[in-house]
Design a protein around this motif. Sequence first.
Motif, mmCIF file in Angstrom:
data_model
loop_
_atom_site.group_PDB
_atom_site.id
_atom_site.type_symbol
_atom_site.label_atom_id
_atom_site.label_comp_id
_atom_site.label_asym_id
_atom_site.label_seq_id
_atom_site.Cartn_x
_atom_site.Cartn_y
_atom_site.Cartn_z
ATOM 1 N N ARG A 4 0.863 -1.190 0.000
ATOM 2 C CA ARG A 4 0.000 0.000 0.000
ATOM 3 C C ARG A 4 0.892 1.229 0.000
ATOM 4 O O ARG A 4 1.798 1.342 0.816
ATOM 5 C CB ARG A 4 -0.874 0.027 1.245
ATOM 6 N N GLU A 11 -5.161 7.228 -0.727
ATOM 7 C CA GLU A 11 -4.419 6.016 -1.053
ATOM 8 C C GLU A 11 -3.999 6.149 -2.516
ATOM 9 O O GLU A 11 -4.845 6.315 -3.396
ATOM 10 C CB GLU A 11 -5.268 4.772 -0.853
ATOM 11 N N SER A 14 -2.452 0.443 -4.311
ATOM 12 C CA SER A 14 -2.390 -0.761 -3.480
ATOM 13 C C SER A 14 -2.561 -1.964 -4.384
ATOM 14 O O SER A 14 -3.216 -1.895 -5.426
ATOM 15 C CB SER A 14 -3.449 -0.744 -2.379
ATOM 16 N N SER A 75 3.866 -1.203 3.776
ATOM 17 C CA SER A 75 3.104 0.039 3.756
ATOM 18 C C SER A 75 4.075 1.186 3.583
ATOM 19 O O SER A 75 5.073 1.269 4.294
ATOM 20 C CB SER A 75 2.327 0.233 5.068
ATOM 21 N N LEU A 77 3.996 5.130 3.807
ATOM 22 C CA LEU A 77 3.168 6.224 4.310
ATOM 23 C C LEU A 77 3.931 7.512 4.062
ATOM 24 O O LEU A 77 4.941 7.772 4.714
ATOM 25 C CB LEU A 77 2.892 6.034 5.796
#
Length: 118
Positions: A4, A11, A14, A75, A77
């Motif tokens: 992701r 987002e 993903s 992930s 971020l």
Amino acid sequence: MSVRLVAVEREVWSGQATYVFARTKVGEIGVLAHHVPLLAELVQGEMVRIDSTTGEEIFAAVDGGFLSVSEDGVSILAESAELRDEIDVEQARVDITSDDEATRLRGRARLRAAGHEA
């Protein structure tokens, strides 16, 4: 592995991937499935590459943030992130001439992610 890519406001991407490449404060990292768990701070104004299981290479300019590897996957971020096809190349070329270092770094990352070396 599940990946992701998330920016503060949305987002970005993903899906399933075979490989993730990123630049962190302690060096470059390549992540394959079953990688040991880790948390790393991303370098400001750099690019992330994700190789999807469909064979597509996803390039994104990211501006700060973290990369987390867990049993569940990867992930990413980021404060902000743009995929290759979202990048305004002409604006990125203008940005790399800015007096502001953060703007220059963002412009460089955007050019690299768009396939144009800065």
